[in-house]
Design a protein around this motif. Sequence first.
Motif, PDB file in Angstrom:
ATOM      1  N   THR A 138      -9.253  -6.638   3.348  1.00  0.00           N
ATOM      2  CA  THR A 138      -8.525  -6.809   2.092  1.00  0.00           C
ATOM      3  C   THR A 138      -7.335  -7.741   2.275  1.00  0.00           C
ATOM      4  O   THR A 138      -7.071  -8.626   1.449  1.00  0.00           O
ATOM      5  CB  THR A 138      -8.046  -5.445   1.564  1.00  0.00           C
ATOM      6  OG1 THR A 138      -9.184  -4.621   1.315  1.00  0.00           O
ATOM      7  CG2 THR A 138      -7.238  -5.604   0.288  1.00  0.00           C
ATOM      8  N   SER A 142      -7.808  -0.012  10.310  1.00  0.00           N
ATOM      9  CA  SER A 142      -8.883   0.075   9.314  1.00  0.00           C
ATOM     10  C   SER A 142      -9.489  -1.300   9.073  1.00  0.00           C
ATOM     11  O   SER A 142      -8.811  -2.186   8.532  1.00  0.00           O
ATOM     12  CB  SER A 142      -8.336   0.631   7.992  1.00  0.00           C
ATOM     13  OG  SER A 142      -9.238   0.388   6.932  1.00  0.00           O
ATOM     14  N   VAL A 183       0.856  -1.186   0.000  1.00  0.00           N
ATOM     15  CA  VAL A 183       0.000   0.000   0.000  1.00  0.00           C
ATOM     16  C   VAL A 183       0.897   1.243   0.000  1.00  0.00           C
ATOM     17  O   VAL A 183       0.699   2.177  -0.770  1.00  0.00           O
ATOM     18  CB  VAL A 183      -0.949  -0.006   1.216  1.00  0.00           C
ATOM     19  CG1 VAL A 183      -1.744   1.291   1.286  1.00  0.00           C
ATOM     20  CG2 VAL A 183      -1.886  -1.207   1.151  1.00  0.00           C
ATOM     21  N   ASP A 238      -3.618  -0.283   6.704  1.00  0.00           N
ATOM     22  CA  ASP A 238      -3.465   0.227   8.042  1.00  0.00           C
ATOM     23  C   ASP A 238      -4.217  -0.701   9.002  1.00  0.00           C
ATOM     24  O   ASP A 238      -5.383  -1.009   8.797  1.00  0.00           O
ATOM     25  CB  ASP A 238      -4.010   1.654   8.080  1.00  0.00           C
ATOM     26  CG  ASP A 238      -4.032   2.328   9.427  1.00  0.00           C
ATOM     27  OD1 ASP A 238      -3.360   1.867  10.361  1.00  0.00           O
ATOM     28  OD2 ASP A 238      -4.743   3.321   9.558  1.00  0.00           O
ATOM     29  N   ALA A 248      -9.027  -2.380   5.513  1.00  0.00           N
ATOM     30  CA  ALA A 248      -7.683  -2.831   5.172  1.00  0.00           C
ATOM     31  C   ALA A 248      -7.429  -4.238   5.683  1.00  0.00           C
ATOM     32  O   ALA A 248      -6.796  -5.057   4.999  1.00  0.00           O
ATOM     33  CB  ALA A 248      -6.648  -1.863   5.752  1.00  0.00           C
TER      34      ALA A 248
END
Length: 298
Positions: free
Chosen positions: A96, A90, A64, A87, A93
């Motif tokens: 993902t 998050s 990222v 992060d 995130a």
Amino acid sequence: MAIPVIDLKDFPEQSGALLRACEEWGCFRIVNHKIPSVLLSDMKSVIKSLFDLPMEIKRRNTDVIVGSGYWPPSKENPFYEAFGLFDVASPQAVETFCTNLDASPQQRETILLYSRAISDLGMEIGRKIAGGMGLDCDFMKEWPCQFRINRYNFTPDTVGSSGVCMHTDSGFLTILQDDENVGGLEVMDKTGAFVIVEPMPGTLLANLGDMSTLWSNGRFYNVKHRVQCKEAMTRFSIAMFVLGPKEEALEAPPEFVDAEHPRLYSPITFEDFRKLRLSIGARAGEALEHVRLQPAGP
């Protein structure tokens, strides 16, 4: 010599000890951190299974920001590989990260719970540091945090070699769940001697990085550390880095600057500082000298 131990249940009484650890060692053990031992154990089991994935799946863990994705073994660190997650705070995130690695629902839940717990702990330590310095603020709130999930593939012929070369962390604060069975982590004290960090099950380890030295106007010690191969075993660890502000430049608060303590460093964003470290190819705190305003002391 042993690094300091900070009991999070014993505040504000431990405030002075926390600041001394930041100044003199740049690292400390954390006890009574409130993260359940079963969650620590479950997370370690999950990451072990991730490293067993085929290489084509591991490589889905892409960057990222530069260096935030999967690291395969390299010429510089041939016994080391790692996943990254940016992060940590998050949920999107984290989702993902899990999707890219085909994590099961149970694994996803463990990673999400651990991410929340460890990022909350980072913010809590930041508040305790600020309080000890006389600041009434939650200065690290909303700073991005990053995981680096590590495996060291040590074998009999690697004993005595380096798993990861000496470096400082570029961010403000690192919280490490180290291997409870396999040692190898060493920190450098202010005399230049390396001190062995023995495993202590159930605890976590905190390291201060370059951003903490800048923010504290040189008061905090950005500890140099390395990993050495002590025995022919596979070693796992999970590091969570509290990096720095997302966009604004970091500088020492005005409370830390006066006639006797002039401002040592120019303000800089974490992203610019990270790029500076990469551009000069030096990873042991040297980048701070490139933003220094005042000559170094004797």
